[in-house]
Design a protein around this motif. Sequence first.
Motif, PDB file in Angstrom:
ATOM      1  N   TYR A  85      42.780  35.836  27.294  1.00 32.17           N
ATOM      2  CA  TYR A  85      44.170  35.412  27.285  1.00 32.17           C
ATOM      3  C   TYR A  85      44.212  33.921  26.981  1.00 32.17           C
ATOM      4  O   TYR A  85      43.368  33.158  27.469  1.00 32.17           O
ATOM      5  CB  TYR A  85      44.823  35.693  28.635  1.00 32.17           C
TER       6      TYR A  85
ATOM      7  N   MET B 240      49.844  49.665  36.468  1.00 33.52           N
ATOM      8  CA  MET B 240      48.862  49.688  35.391  1.00 33.52           C
ATOM      9  C   MET B 240      49.543  49.456  34.041  1.00 33.52           C
ATOM     10  O   MET B 240      50.757  49.512  33.931  1.00 33.52           O
ATOM     11  CB  MET B 240      48.124  51.030  35.396  1.00 33.52           C
TER      12      MET B 240
ATOM     13  N   ARG C 107      49.867  41.531  40.649  1.00 28.56           N
ATOM     14  CA  ARG C 107      50.003  42.934  40.219  1.00 28.56           C
ATOM     15  C   ARG C 107      49.018  43.823  40.958  1.00 28.56           C
ATOM     16  O   ARG C 107      49.335  44.939  41.364  1.00 28.56           O
ATOM     17  CB  ARG C 107      49.755  43.031  38.709  1.00 28.56           C
ATOM     18  N   THR C 108      47.814  43.339  41.117  1.00 30.29           N
ATOM     19  CA  THR C 108      46.768  44.068  41.825  1.00 30.29           C
ATOM     20  C   THR C 108      45.823  43.039  42.428  1.00 30.29           C
ATOM     21  O   THR C 108      46.004  41.829  42.252  1.00 30.29           O
ATOM     22  CB  THR C 108      46.022  45.019  40.873  1.00 30.29           C
ATOM     23  N   THR C 109      44.817  43.501  43.156  1.00 25.47           N
ATOM     24  CA  THR C 109      43.850  42.570  43.729  1.00 25.47           C
ATOM     25  C   THR C 109      43.237  41.743  42.599  1.00 25.47           C
ATOM     26  O   THR C 109      42.662  42.309  41.672  1.00 25.47           O
ATOM     27  CB  THR C 109      42.730  43.339  44.452  1.00 25.47           C
ATOM     28  N   PRO C 110      43.362  40.455  42.655  1.00 31.37           N
ATOM     29  CA  PRO C 110      42.928  39.651  41.504  1.00 31.37           C
ATOM     30  C   PRO C 110      41.449  39.283  41.531  1.00 31.37           C
ATOM     31  O   PRO C 110      40.807  39.267  42.582  1.00 31.37           O
ATOM     32  CB  PRO C 110      43.786  38.391  41.633  1.00 31.37           C
ATOM     33  N   THR C 111      40.948  38.969  40.369  1.00 31.05           N
ATOM     34  CA  THR C 111      39.641  38.338  40.228  1.00 31.05           C
ATOM     35  C   THR C 111      39.827  36.851  40.517  1.00 31.05           C
ATOM     36  O   THR C 111      40.678  36.211  39.915  1.00 31.05           O
ATOM     37  CB  THR C 111      39.108  38.528  38.801  1.00 31.05           C
TER      38      THR C 111
ATOM     39  N   SER D 238      43.208  36.096  38.631  1.00 31.25           N
ATOM     40  CA  SER D 238      43.644  36.869  37.472  1.00 31.25           C
ATOM     41  C   SER D 238      43.854  38.333  37.841  1.00 31.25           C
ATOM     42  O   SER D 238      42.937  38.991  38.338  1.00 31.25           O
ATOM     43  CB  SER D 238      42.602  36.766  36.355  1.00 31.25           C
TER      44      SER D 238
ATOM     45  N   GLU E 294      45.344  40.307  35.399  1.00 30.10           N
ATOM     46  CA  GLU E 294      45.842  40.687  34.081  1.00 30.10           C
ATOM     47  C   GLU E 294      45.649  42.181  33.806  1.00 30.10           C
ATOM     48  O   GLU E 294      44.844  42.850  34.441  1.00 30.10           O
ATOM     49  CB  GLU E 294      45.122  39.867  32.997  1.00 30.10           C
ATOM     50  N   LEU E 295      46.357  42.633  32.803  1.00 33.21           N
ATOM     51  CA  LEU E 295      46.258  44.021  32.391  1.00 33.21           C
ATOM     52  C   LEU E 295      45.210  44.173  31.296  1.00 33.21           C
ATOM     53  O   LEU E 295      44.992  43.248  30.538  1.00 33.21           O
ATOM     54  CB  LEU E 295      47.615  44.507  31.871  1.00 33.21           C
TER      55      LEU E 295
ATOM     56  N   SER F 204      34.753  36.150  41.005  1.00 38.25           N
ATOM     57  CA  SER F 204      34.579  37.147  42.055  1.00 38.25           C
ATOM     58  C   SER F 204      35.532  38.306  41.785  1.00 38.25           C
ATOM     59  O   SER F 204      36.754  38.142  41.841  1.00 38.25           O
ATOM     60  CB  SER F 204      34.866  36.518  43.420  1.00 38.25           C
ATOM     61  N   ILE F 205      34.986  39.461  41.483  1.00 33.87           N
ATOM     62  CA  ILE F 205      35.786  40.615  41.063  1.00 33.87           C
ATOM     63  C   ILE F 205      35.894  41.587  42.229  1.00 33.87           C
ATOM     64  O   ILE F 205      34.878  42.092  42.719  1.00 33.87           O
ATOM     65  CB  ILE F 205      35.136  41.298  39.845  1.00 33.87           C
ATOM     66  N   PRO F 206      37.111  41.879  42.686  1.00 30.99           N
ATOM     67  CA  PRO F 206      37.260  42.790  43.831  1.00 30.99           C
ATOM     68  C   PRO F 206      36.973  44.228  43.428  1.00 30.99           C
ATOM     69  O   PRO F 206      37.165  44.604  42.270  1.00 30.99           O
ATOM     70  CB  PRO F 206      38.731  42.615  44.217  1.00 30.99           C
TER      71      PRO F 206
ATOM     72  N   ASP G  98      38.317  46.984  43.101  1.00 32.57           N
ATOM     73  CA  ASP G  98      39.613  47.642  42.971  1.00 32.57           C
ATOM     74  C   ASP G  98      39.723  48.157  41.540  1.00 32.57           C
ATOM     75  O   ASP G  98      39.774  47.363  40.596  1.00 32.57           O
ATOM     76  CB  ASP G  98      40.729  46.629  43.269  1.00 32.57           C
TER      77      ASP G  98
ATOM     78  N   THR H 135      42.034  49.132  39.820  1.00 33.71           N
ATOM     79  CA  THR H 135      43.204  48.700  39.051  1.00 33.71           C
ATOM     80  C   THR H 135      43.043  47.276  38.536  1.00 33.71           C
ATOM     81  O   THR H 135      43.884  46.788  37.794  1.00 33.71           O
ATOM     82  CB  THR H 135      44.505  48.795  39.880  1.00 33.71           C
ATOM     83  N   ASN H 136      41.970  46.615  38.960  1.00 30.80           N
ATOM     84  CA  ASN H 136      41.645  45.294  38.414  1.00 30.80           C
ATOM     85  C   ASN H 136      40.862  45.539  37.119  1.00 30.80           C
ATOM     86  O   ASN H 136      39.843  46.230  37.128  1.00 30.80           O
ATOM     87  CB  ASN H 136      40.802  44.509  39.431  1.00 30.80           C
ATOM     88  N   ILE H 137      41.336  44.978  36.016  1.00 30.01           N
ATOM     89  CA  ILE H 137      40.702  45.310  34.725  1.00 30.01           C
ATOM     90  C   ILE H 137      39.272  44.792  34.661  1.00 30.01           C
ATOM     91  O   ILE H 137      38.441  45.352  33.959  1.00 30.01           O
ATOM     92  CB  ILE H 137      41.515  44.798  33.518  1.00 30.01           C
TER      93      ILE H 137
END
Lengths: 399, 107
Positions: free
Chosen positions: A72, A212, A332-336, A396, A398-399, B20-22, B24, B26-28
């Motif tokens: 992005y 999503m 939107r969701t649990t972020p990185t 982040s 993001e989608l 740090s990637i959870p 989840d 739904t996290n891309i």
Amino acid sequence: MPTFQQLYAANPVTLTGEEYIAVQQPNGNYGSANSAAMMPYPAFKNLLIGGDFTTNPWQRGTTFTGVATGSYTADRFRLDFATIGSGAFNIAQTADAPTVAQSGNGATQSLRFTVGTAATGAGAGTYCNILQPIEAFNFGAIGFGASSANSVTLSVWVKSSVNAVYSAYLQNAAQNRSNPTNFTINSANTWEKKTITFTGDTTGTWSAGTTMASALLGICLHAGSTYQGTNATWAASNYSGTSSNTNTLITTLNATFQIALVQHEAGSSATTFEALPEDVVLGRCQRYFETSYPAGFAPGTSGYQSVSQWTGIATMASGDKFSSVSFRVQKRTTPTVTTYSYTGTTNKASNLAGTDVAAGSCTPNVAYTSGFFSYNASGGTITPANGGFAYNWTASAEL
Amino acid sequence: MSEYKLTPHGSVTRNSDGASIPADPTNIDYAEFLRWQAAGGIPDPVDPPTTAEMNAPILAQIAVLDAYIPRGLEDLIAGLGFDVANLPEIQQQRLAQKAALRLQLVK
């Protein structure tokens, strides 16, 4: 018999010398508005977020050199490409936009794609797209995937050094439903408005009512034969262009392609670009990405300490947590989450004297949609200066 | 080094940028990690806990007992050759607990 609203609209009442008329609001209810002072009421009709690159917050920075595929750049806008050989592409916020006389909008900025190094070996599997994924909560109302699916219309101002045939495309998130539609840039280096209507897709899987991705709306700068479908036709494949695409932009050194005032809306016609206040756009973008850095500064920029934490203790032991960080906007969701020290090193804190402490000293360990914790994972004790520690972060979703 | 590293908290660290990637789906980023793993990718294992991390819970228990019999008092008792059997039973138990906990500490 006319309804109350019709009567009210046809017969505005005068109160204290001013005229009031009925106005339908986004929730469908009617209210009154001072007709003289009435501004276009924001209806959030644009399915894209940050389509005006003047109010787009550009939270990740404003200049990107050698952009990696899937990255992005401007908020909510992603660059995807494949099989470009030694090619390298740059993106920047650029003070160049269609004039008010042209667009009716005072936008001053555009997103400019530049070929920094020409692509080599372009073939069937080559593609290059500027796109925005659209969340199902926002796109679901269009009703794609059902027999009564609505049409949607893209309007975008474009300018390129290479006048040629390009395409815009709409896909579902699984990329197994696609509609690529051609447009032509007639004159090089000239702002032109393009309007493309996509008929509603009555089949396929289009998510609705979830966080999503439901749809991908993109501008295709290059599509090899693998990604070429039939113009303005829905297909059960991953198509972003057609055989009409000229496909010379990304192989031309220093070629440019700019977009401005991008709007994607329900219906079969393009309406006036919906200008939203900058703070509203920022908040909408922060559902997907948020940073502690000042606006326009790339994450990892040296010399910032955005989050100060005064520990009130002499040292911080291994395993101890920093205070939680609360996001300004629920994600939107649990972020990185990524943390950065004063010098821009990841997973490190700095003391308040601006000196980085041990590697791993500020490592994210638990994230929620509302915030996150980080902790000292250095394996040793860290010592504050000037009473505490500081660090920066990005989140982040993001989608 | 692999592209990813597992952590003791269930999240995954992306080695290229330290993100740090959870865990989840739904996290891309996590979805991408799962795709990478399904394609045969093997993440770096969780780091073994450091000595400090292993000892932390034991030291916390000792700290609680220190509130009753500080280490300084223990040293004084030992230095004077005082017979701990003369201490109240509860204090004898606390001293024994502290001794047992110290034996669990990883050197």
